[in-house]
Design an enzyme around this catalytic site. Structure first.
Site, PDB file in Angstrom:
ATOM      1  N   ALA A 143       0.808  -1.215   0.000  1.00 44.41           N
ATOM      2  CA  ALA A 143       0.000   0.000   0.000  1.00 44.41           C
ATOM      3  C   ALA A 143       0.839   1.262   0.000  1.00 44.41           C
ATOM      4  O   ALA A 143       0.399   2.309  -0.482  1.00 44.41           O
ATOM      5  CB  ALA A 143      -0.921   0.000   1.226  1.00 44.41           C
ATOM      6  N   CYS A 144       2.045   1.200   0.539  1.00 40.53           N
ATOM      7  CA  CYS A 144       2.898   2.378   0.742  1.00 40.53           C
ATOM      8  C   CYS A 144       3.631   2.756  -0.548  1.00 40.53           C
ATOM      9  O   CYS A 144       4.322   1.924  -1.134  1.00 40.53           O
ATOM     10  CB  CYS A 144       3.907   2.075   1.856  1.00 40.53           C
ATOM     11  SG  CYS A 144       5.247   3.264   2.017  1.00 40.53           S
TER      12      CYS A 144
END
Length: 464
Positions: free
Chosen positions: A154-155
């Site tokens: 997600a990052c």
């Protein structure tokens, strides 16, 4: 209200996100990673370039600042020097009793002379002193399966390193431990018993088969809500490995690392490169990790010839990174965490100007710097991938859209298809789960918007 605002600031600072004081002033808003794009400070402002597709950088923002370098502990260097001295002394003692012929024979058979010459790494490309090196006596030599890339899909800063791993074809040499997309409490038992304030960050609970508790709060409760446990995403056990040391959180890795003192306390960011041999963190700076994957493990890469940071293009790459970083990569955060209308307007102005320059350049060349993919494209793509589904909605960056720009959309397709493993690094479910369910200060009830058609447009070109 003042107490609530102070709580938000403290939480944001712990996880590396922007606070109301940071946006548009002394720091650039950013999540889960130090700002590794501070080349902006050195990129001078020039007028718009005409022709050739070159990108003219605007003046850097006044809030760009240099990252502190990561110094290797002095004790390690002293220990290595002591070992080298002892080895040299032993060699001299053995040689003293040998005749000239024996010494000469020993020299002829020296493994150092017989070994193939290794291409040395230019240490100047790293911001920290820790890096993978093939030099004799290096603390972190290049070896397959020794280093684990700890990330969250997600990052965006984690995603940069995953992209480099995929483009270089290092999937079989560098395993990946993937953290849950939704932040959760990382407090240890002692802190919980003491009633300490909860620290929220990256966790591995789902990877270890543990169940998180869903805490429901009354609507009129003034406390920050705890996020729902489920993310709606699955973890592929055939692709990702268990976290080092069996850790349940990224915070635990930082605190149990053999060189924990080097990184301090309170900011437990991703990505990080973990050395299983020494149980230490090689680097927690995304730029350094990406460049190590690009240049330090070529013996184990399926595409060793690909160089995402070639010497003859570094000046131009650094220049582009120097203004795309603060105005677009971090610009979306400055918009999203703006506490005043003027701060938001300033951030959006910088974002749209940078967007238009990029769009103009990509109409003249396939990639940001020349005809092949480089580090600059890696950094841009992770932001564009998240733009329509997250930043345009959640961070109010609705003045531009990838799907509404044929140039930007086609560029994203080129990046998406640049290598077989790139698509596997793009998990929109985890991306949306993280943003909409981790920042409880911005999205109290963790409502996740329905998908747009972006991923379908990216994957099939919108032909159906």
């Amino acid at each position: 209200k003042a107490e609530e605002e102070e709580e938000v600031k403290d939480e944001a600072k712990v996880e590396g996100t922007a606070t109301e004081d940071d946006v548009g002033t002394s720091a650039i808003a950013k999540e889960g990673e130090k700002d590794d794009d501070d080349a902006a400070e050195d990129a001078g402002g020039t007028s718009d370039a005409e022709g050739g597709g070159e990108i003219a950088p605007p003046p850097p923002p006044p809030d760009a600042s240099d990252d502190p370098t990561e110094d290797r502990p002095e004790s390690d260097e002293e220990e290595e020097k002591k070992t080298e001295d002892e080895n040299d002394a032993g060699t001299d003692a053995d040689a003293a009793g040998a005749d000239d012929a024996a010494v000469a024979e020993k020299k002829e058979k020296s493994p150092t002379e017989d070994a193939p010459e290794k291409k040395s790494i230019d240490a100047s490309i790293f911001t920290g002193s820790n890096y993978i090196s093939s030099e004799e006596g290096a603390l972190y030599p290049p070896e397959p399966h020794r280093y684990t890339l700890v990330v969250s899909l997600a990052c965006p800063w984690s995603h940069r390193t995953l992209l480099v791993r995929a483009l270089k074809g290092l999937e079989d040499a560098v395993p990946v431990a993937n953290a849950d997309p939704v932040w959760d409490s990382t407090n240890n038992r002692e802190e919980e018993d003491a009633g300490d304030a909860a620290h929220r960050g990256w966790v591995f609970a789902r990877r270890r088969g543990e169940k998180k508790k869903v805490v429901e709060e009354e609507e009129d409760n003034d406390e920050v809500l705890v996020n729902p446990a489920t993310t709606g995403t699955d973890v592929d056990d055939d692709v990702y490995v268990d976290p080092p040391l069996g850790a349940t959180s990224v915070r635990e890795l930082y605190e149990r690392a053999g060189n924990a003192a080097q990184f301090g306390r309170g900011k437990y960011t991703l990505p990080l490169l973990w050395d299983s041999e020494t149980s230490t963190i090689v680097s927690a700076e995304s730029a350094d990790v990406a460049r190590m994957l690009n240049s330090c493990l070529n013996d184990y890469a399926s595409d060793p010839g690909l160089d995402l940071y070639p010497p003859d293009s570094r000046e131009e790459i650094d220049e582009v990174n120097g203004w795309v970083g603060p105005h677009l990569n971090n610009g979306v955060y400055r918009c999203g965490f703006a506490a005043t209308q003027s701060s938001y307007d300033d951030a959006m102005d910088g974002l749209t100007r940078s967007w238009d320059r990029i769009e103009d350049a990509l109409q003249k060349r396939p990639f940001l710097v020349g005809d092949t993919v480089t580090e600059a494209d890696v950094r841009l793509f992770v932001t564009l991938l998240r733009f329509d589904e997250v930043y345009a909605v959640y961070f109010k960056c609705n003045a531009r859209s990838v799907s509404n720009s044929p140039t930007m959309m086609e560029y994203c397709r080129r990046m998406y298809r640049a290598a077989p493993g790139v698509a596997r690094t793009c998990d929109m479910d985890q991306i949306k789960a993280h943003y909409y369910r981790s920042h409880v200060e911005l999205n109290r009830f963790s409502i996740v918007p329905r998908d747009t058609a972006f991923m379908r447009l990216l994957e099939d070109g919108g032909e159906d």
